[in-house]
Scaffold this motif. Structure first.
Motif, PDB file in Angstrom:
ATOM      1  N   MET A 136     112.099   1.366  61.072  1.00  0.00           N
ATOM      2  CA  MET A 136     112.873   2.459  60.473  1.00  0.00           C
ATOM      3  C   MET A 136     114.363   2.213  60.704  1.00  0.00           C
ATOM      4  N   LEU A 184     103.593  -5.243  69.650  1.00  0.00           N
ATOM      5  CA  LEU A 184     105.044  -5.171  69.517  1.00  0.00           C
ATOM      6  C   LEU A 184     105.694  -6.522  69.249  1.00  0.00           C
ATOM      7  N   HIS A 236     102.791   2.138  59.711  1.00  0.00           N
ATOM      8  CA  HIS A 236     102.911   1.189  60.813  1.00  0.00           C
ATOM      9  C   HIS A 236     102.040   1.570  61.997  1.00  0.00           C
ATOM     10  N   ARG A 248     102.919   7.735  73.695  1.00  0.00           N
ATOM     11  CA  ARG A 248     103.888   7.460  72.621  1.00  0.00           C
ATOM     12  C   ARG A 248     103.204   7.015  71.358  1.00  0.00           C
ATOM     13  N   LEU A 299     108.596  20.885  65.415  1.00  0.00           N
ATOM     14  CA  LEU A 299     109.231  19.578  65.305  1.00  0.00           C
ATOM     15  C   LEU A 299     110.413  19.743  64.355  1.00  0.00           C
ATOM     16  N   ARG A 336     100.478   6.437  69.472  1.00  0.00           N
ATOM     17  CA  ARG A 336     100.774   6.538  68.047  1.00  0.00           C
ATOM     18  C   ARG A 336     101.812   5.510  67.616  1.00  0.00           C
ATOM     19  N   CYS A 337     102.003   4.482  68.436  1.00  0.00           N
ATOM     20  CA  CYS A 337     102.802   3.338  68.015  1.00  0.00           C
ATOM     21  C   CYS A 337     104.244   3.709  67.716  1.00  0.00           C
ATOM     22  N   ARG A 385     108.104  13.792  67.706  1.00  0.00           N
ATOM     23  CA  ARG A 385     106.668  13.833  67.915  1.00  0.00           C
ATOM     24  C   ARG A 385     106.245  13.176  69.223  1.00  0.00           C
ATOM     25  N   CYS A 413     100.518  17.244  68.707  1.00  0.00           N
ATOM     26  CA  CYS A 413     101.480  18.314  68.427  1.00  0.00           C
ATOM     27  C   CYS A 413     100.785  19.547  67.865  1.00  0.00           C
ATOM     28  N   VAL A 465      96.304   4.141  64.716  1.00  0.00           N
ATOM     29  CA  VAL A 465      96.026   5.493  64.241  1.00  0.00           C
ATOM     30  C   VAL A 465      94.952   5.450  63.168  1.00  0.00           C
ATOM     31  N   HIS A 476     106.989   1.838  65.066  1.00  0.00           N
ATOM     32  CA  HIS A 476     107.614   2.576  63.987  1.00  0.00           C
ATOM     33  C   HIS A 476     109.128   2.464  64.056  1.00  0.00           C
ATOM     34  N   TYR A 485      99.373   1.125  63.831  1.00  0.00           N
ATOM     35  CA  TYR A 485      98.248   0.189  63.950  1.00  0.00           C
ATOM     36  C   TYR A 485      97.097   0.761  64.748  1.00  0.00           C
ATOM     37  N   TYR A 500     110.252  10.745  64.507  1.00  0.00           N
ATOM     38  CA  TYR A 500     109.232  10.178  65.393  1.00  0.00           C
ATOM     39  C   TYR A 500     109.534  10.509  66.849  1.00  0.00           C
ATOM     40  N   TYR A 512     102.237   8.414  60.395  1.00  0.00           N
ATOM     41  CA  TYR A 512     101.850   7.150  61.040  1.00  0.00           C
ATOM     42  C   TYR A 512     101.014   6.272  60.123  1.00  0.00           C
ATOM     43  N   GLU A 567     106.966   2.836  69.168  1.00  0.00           N
ATOM     44  CA  GLU A 567     107.929   1.737  69.259  1.00  0.00           C
ATOM     45  C   GLU A 567     107.845   0.813  68.057  1.00  0.00           C
TER      46      GLU A 567
END
Lengths: 159, 351, 373, 170
Positions: free
Chosen positions: C56, A142, D120, C373, C152, C47-48, C67, D45, D124, C52, D122, C64, D117, C50
């Motif tokens: 955006m 991050l 970005h 997340r 979703l 799934r990163c 999800r 999901c 996945v 993403h 990283y 996101y 995904y 934060e």
């Protein structure tokens, strides 16, 4: 109690550790405290009769600016129904904050997450390792200057 | 049947050993095929679904399952005890199938009418626990080991109430031969042991005790077959699939086979002991219903009804925990059956 | 008699395990069947989110957010929308607020249905799971008619909604509520008051209220421990202050306050309360209104930061958003309720059995998408 | 497949095929395609949609698909959701534990290619086919249950056209 009163109260008890109070709209008011004594201040906040912040809502790590990282504590009191935001700012070169996981159990995982993703080191944490990413991951994703690694375990990471 | 064949064959009586089990084996195979299908259809019916309906309207579903399992690769885990691992499914199935030797399907077909039939049945079917233990141990997997340990504890414990409640019937009938027990219940539904068996009017006093005995026998055998609510040895949500976790292909199918054969075996013993076995419920009122073909019909009807109840319970109830299972057995079922045995004993002495 | 030498075994449960509700891994130290120590290992679904969110624009983050907690997407979207709207100072039309509340409550029911069904599955009862899914399909049908998606939705936008409701929406929802009420009773008959089920869950995994607060739990996990705290009542957002509903708290009816059965039962009765809210909202909803009226052309919040929290089916969902005045947020941190609830698992499951552990885990109702997340 | 290949070499003498082999082929294929036991394994999901597909409304059981918790009993694995790098090695292991013949359905954009995904994410894995072979890709985010059923039917078609002896000719 509102944040300003809490700030004054804290300032009287911890004159050195409590650094600043910011209240410029629309930003929610927050108190900036020192990284060295955050655990004592939190313990005080939790146990003081008029404050009783028994609930740590959220602990976020922020890549504050080019040189600093920050940890933000959002507190809530079930008893008095009031909120407080605390911010701790540490330099990127030495991002060490005292843990508050002995004060609130929630902080345990939140701090591990902050370490995992942002690289803030929490001193005296009982179980300090990465939480989301694998143990052998490189870097702290991050941070704004994060470069993703090319391969992990033989699997290509970027698309 | 065995005795009859040996007398017929004379010196060639060794052939009898091969002929006699064939109908039972055929029956078990066909029963398993359709019981699995029935289980899936019944569960579908209870859950507002259709269930399998593609393979010949669903009827051949289990055939397809079997044909597929034959094609599957058989994996034995690298650290497994190879010999034991491969042997275990057959031990389990063999011990269950050997129990069929003494079950009277009709007057004309009982594998061999041992005078210790009931005793033999309990002794031989409880050997399956050894197979399960071997399977759990040889797989070299912690889940299978836990499953096997649970299974051993469970089967050994529940053997006791099962045998004790069967004992009440044996005390009434005065014999351990299953055929004789059935014959003793002739004369109609009121002579079945669940209603106190044949005798004078005073047997009405025995109805609650014998009914309770029947119920306990059902519960205990349910636990012995590892069915819900006692399916802790293979509790999916806890220990994945229990003792058969590491088996693939046909070896796994054998465990399946054993489970379903045992379901019918215990149902058959229950109907033999308490529900008159192959006896028609109408006694001698309609003599044609007592012919051998109808005897088989009554026997299967009773057995399958009990199997249906077993399936019904499976799709309705949650699972017990292992300590609650033990508590139920040792603190409730065993004392109750002991008391029933005592009461039946007093009744028989006084009568 | 000489002391028997026994050893503990370490058992690895997951990430592929039927009852870990996704890809959670638990490291167990066992003494026979007794669990001595539980260590949850998470991150198998990281799934990163934060990262993403930082790349955006504000409206682009909404999918996101969906999800994250994929069982309660509407509630998550609502939480995010509330946070950004507060940051920008957008006022949302009345009709939009009502539709949002109806959608959020419907999704709460749908999410609880999955939680209750899988809980039955954990306890070994298969059929309630399918019964719950039958009712859930009816809710998904309403969602599908409204916004075209089953799971979703990307429906609640910042400042408005993506689509207006269809003309027969109200009747559809009321019909569902009417059909659904008796189904709760049916579920209770089948599972909740089943003797075996009570034996399995009552007095298992007791979480005392003060421990629950200290561990940061929220939602049904906290209320199951007898703490009367619901953000819809105690810190109202949207228009929740206009509705009359009860906050369900665990009362230890079958065992101790804060046991697994209480947590389960809170969810069951909450579905009933959600039905009440839906009925009131349908009644009060204004007929006229453009749902995209207040959607900003370009979302550029002023410099600042906000921590906004809403009540999802799992508890307090907080969004901590920092804006630097551009189109892109500097930082979006999501405080997942299940993340905090799961961290209380080791506190609840000391000295229980393996079967209990599964039940306790089910009673927390975790969604890994939101934890990692 | 390895298993079938080995079988191939044994019946190579029937290079041009004959009636018996073809019929046996058909029967074996029919058995495999109508009894695909699926591994109980949800990732994200899409797992919820997979559960919805096996629940009453869509009912996987019609096709003879039942969930089995152990990879050893399973024939088919549905990769339902985002595969992270931490999870990827475990999925590889699960795949290796399944006995042949085994089939993979990649369900949803995430496991097809990384889905939303891809850029970005990283952490996945961008497509499950980077670590294990995939038989059928089901697009969608998440795919509707109907789409998953279509994927299953496609896989059945694929199995139907498999052959234990024809393969080496091509």
């Amino acid at each position: 109690m509102n944040s300003n009163e809490i700030y004054n109260l804290l300032k009287s008890f911890f004159p050195d550790a409590v650094i600043d109070y910011k209240d410029d709209k629309p930003v929610e008011p927050y108190i900036i405290v020192s990284a060295k004594e955050i655990d004592k201040i939190c313990l005080f906040l939790r146990d003081e009769e008029n404050l009783q912040f028994d609930y740590l809502s959220c602990l976020s790590s922020v890549d504050f600016d080019n040189d600093n990282l920050a940890a933000v504590y959002n507190l809530y009191s079930f008893v008095h129904n009031h909120k407080l935001n605390i911010k701790v700012i540490v330099p990127k070169s030495d991002p060490v904050i005292k843990t508050v996981s002995s004060v609130w159990n929630t902080a345990n995982w939140h701090e591990r997450e902050a370490y995992d993703l942002m690289g803030i080191i929490f001193d005296e944490h009982p179980d300090f390792r990465r939480i989301l990413l694998p143990d052998d991951w490189e870097g702290y994703p991050l941070r704004k200057d994060y470069k993703v690694q090319e391969f992990y375990n033989g699997m290509k990471v970027p698309y | 049947m065995f005795d009859y064949l040996t007398s017929l064959l004379g010196d060639l009586n060794i052939i009898a050993y091969f002929i006699v089990p064939v109908p039972a084996l055929l029956f078990v195979s066909i029963f398993t095929l359709f019981a699995v299908l029935a289980e899936r259809k019944i569960s579908a019916y209870m859950q507002d679904r259709y269930g399998p309906n593609r393979t010949g309207k669903g009827i051949l579903q289990t055939v397809a399952d079997m044909a597929k399992l034959i094609q599957k690769e058989f994996i034995s885990p690298s650290h497994a005890d190879r010999w034991l691992f491969e042997l275990a499914p057959f031990i389990v199935f063999a011990s269950v199938f050997m129990g069929y030797a003494v079950i009277p399907f009709a007057t004309v077909y009982v594998g061999t009418d041992l005078n210790l039939g009931l005793f033999y049945f309990f002794a031989i079917t409880s050997l399956s626990v050894i197979g399960i233990l071997i399977a759990g141990w040889a797989s070299h997997n912690k889940y299978t080991l836990i499953g096997a340990m649970r299974s051993a504890a469970q089967i050994v414990s529940y053997e006791i109430p099962a045998v004790l409640s069967a004992l009440t019937v044996v005390m009434f009938a005065g014999t351990l031969s299953m055929q004789s027990i059935v014959v003793a219940q002739s004369g109609g539904i009121h002579n079945w042991y669940v209603f106190g068996g044949p005798g004078d009017v005073s047997r009405i006093l025995m109805i609650p005790f014998m009914a309770a005995s029947c119920l306990i026998f059902f519960i205990a055998t349910l636990a012995e077959t590892n069915r819900t609510p006692f399916d802790i040895p293979e509790g999916e949500s806890e220990i994945v699939a229990g003792f058969n976790l590491e088996y693939s292909g046909m070896k796994f199918a054998f465990f399946f086979f054993a489970e379903y054969s045992q379901m019918f075996a215990v149902a058959a013993v229950l109907s033999t002991l308490f529900l008159g076995g192959w006896q028609s419920p109408f006694g001698n009122l309609i003599p044609v219903l007592n012919t051998p073909l109808f005897q088989i019909f009554w026997f299967l009807l009773k057995g399958l009804l009990i199997v249906y109840v077993q399936m019904w319970l499976r799709w309705t109830l949650p699972r017990l925990r292992v300590d609650q299972l033990m508590t139920m057995c040792w603190k409730y079922l065993i004392p109750i059956t002991l008391i029933i045995v005592l009461i039946v004993g007093f009744y028989l002495v006084i009568r | 008699m000489a002391e028997l030498k026994t050893e503990t075994i370490t058992l690895n449960m997951g990430p592929q395990h039927p009852s870990t509700h996704g890809v959670l891994r638990l490291e167990l130290v066992l003494d026979g069947e007794i669990v001595l120590e539980v260590k949850p290992v998470i991150g198998y679904l990281h799934r990163c989110f934060e990262k993403h969110a930082e790349a955006m624009t504000y409206p682009q983050v909404v999918p996101y957010v969906d999800r994250m907690d994929y069982l309660a997407s509407m509630n998550n979207e609502l939480g995010y929308a509330v946070a950004v709207e507060r940051l920008c100072g957008v006022k949302v039309p009345e009709k939009v607020e009502y539709i949002r509340v109806i959608m959020a409550e419907l999704n709460r029911i749908a999410s609880h249905l999955v939680a209750l069904g899988t809980y039955g599955l954990d306890a070994g009862a298969f059929t309630p799971f399918l019964y719950c899914f039958i009712d859930r399909e009816k809710i998904l049908e309403i969602f599908e008619i409204t916004c075209g998606a089953r799971l979703l939705y990307n429906y609640i936008w910042v400042g408005g909604l993506s689509h207006d409701i269809t003309p027969n929406f109200k009747e559809k929802v009321l019909e569902f509520v009417k059909v659904f009420r008796p189904r709760i009773k049916e579920l209770n008959d089948l599972l909740s008051f089943n003797k075996i089920f009570i034996e399995r869950t009552a007095n298992v995994g007791v979480l005392p209220p003060e421990v629950a607060i200290n561990a940061g739990t929220s939602g049904p996990t906290l209320r199951g421990s007898g703490v009367n705290f619901d953000l819809r009542k105690n810190d109202p957002y949207s228009i929740y202050d206009r509705f009359d509903f009860k906050v369900i708290v665990g009362n230890g009816e079958m065992g101790t306050v804060g046991d697994s059965w209480d947590r389960y039962m809170v969810r069951v009765w909450e579905m009933e309360e959600s039905c009440k809210i839906i009925e009131q909202a349908i009644e009060q909803m204004p007929a006229e209104g453009n749902v995209q009226e207040a959607v900003p052309k370009r979302i550029k919040p002023p410099v600042g930061e906000i921590y906004a929290r809403t009540e999802t089916p799992r508890g307090e969902l907080g969004f901590y958003i920092i804006s630097d005045g551009t189109n892109y947020p500097i930082r979006v941190k999501a405080r997942g309720p299940a993340f905090c609830n799961l961290s209380a698992l080791p506190l609840m499951s000391k000295g229980c059995m393996i079967a209990d552990l599964v039940v306790i885990l089910g009673s927390i109702d975790i969604v890994l998408g939101e934890i990692d997340r | 497949m390895r298993y079938l290949n080995r079988l191939d070499s044994k019946i190579k003498q029937y290079e041009h095929g004959n009636f018996v082999v073809t019929s046996v082929d058909k029967f074996l294929n029919w058995a495999r395609l109508s009894s695909m036991w699926q591994m109980t394994f949800g990732l994200a999901c899409c797992a919820i949609e997979m559960m919805a597909t096996s629940a009453s409304h869509y009912d996987f059981d019609r096709f003879g698909i039942i969930p089995r918790p152990s990879p050893r009993h399973a024939d088919m694995i549905i990769i339902s959701g985002t595969v992270t790098l931490k999870m990827a090695t475990r999925i590889k292991k699960l795949y290796d534990q399944m006995p042949e013949p085994k089939y993979i359905i990649s369900m949803g954009s995430c496991s097809n290619c990384g889905g939303p995904y891809w850029e970005h994410g990283y952490h996945v894995l961008k497509g499950i086919d980077r670590i294990i072979p995939v038989d059928v890709y089901v697009p969608g985010c998440p795919p509707r249950p109907e789409a998953l059923l279509e994927g299953v039917l496609k896989l059945q078609d694929k199995i139907r056209n498999q052959s234990t002896y024809k393969k080496n000719k091509a």
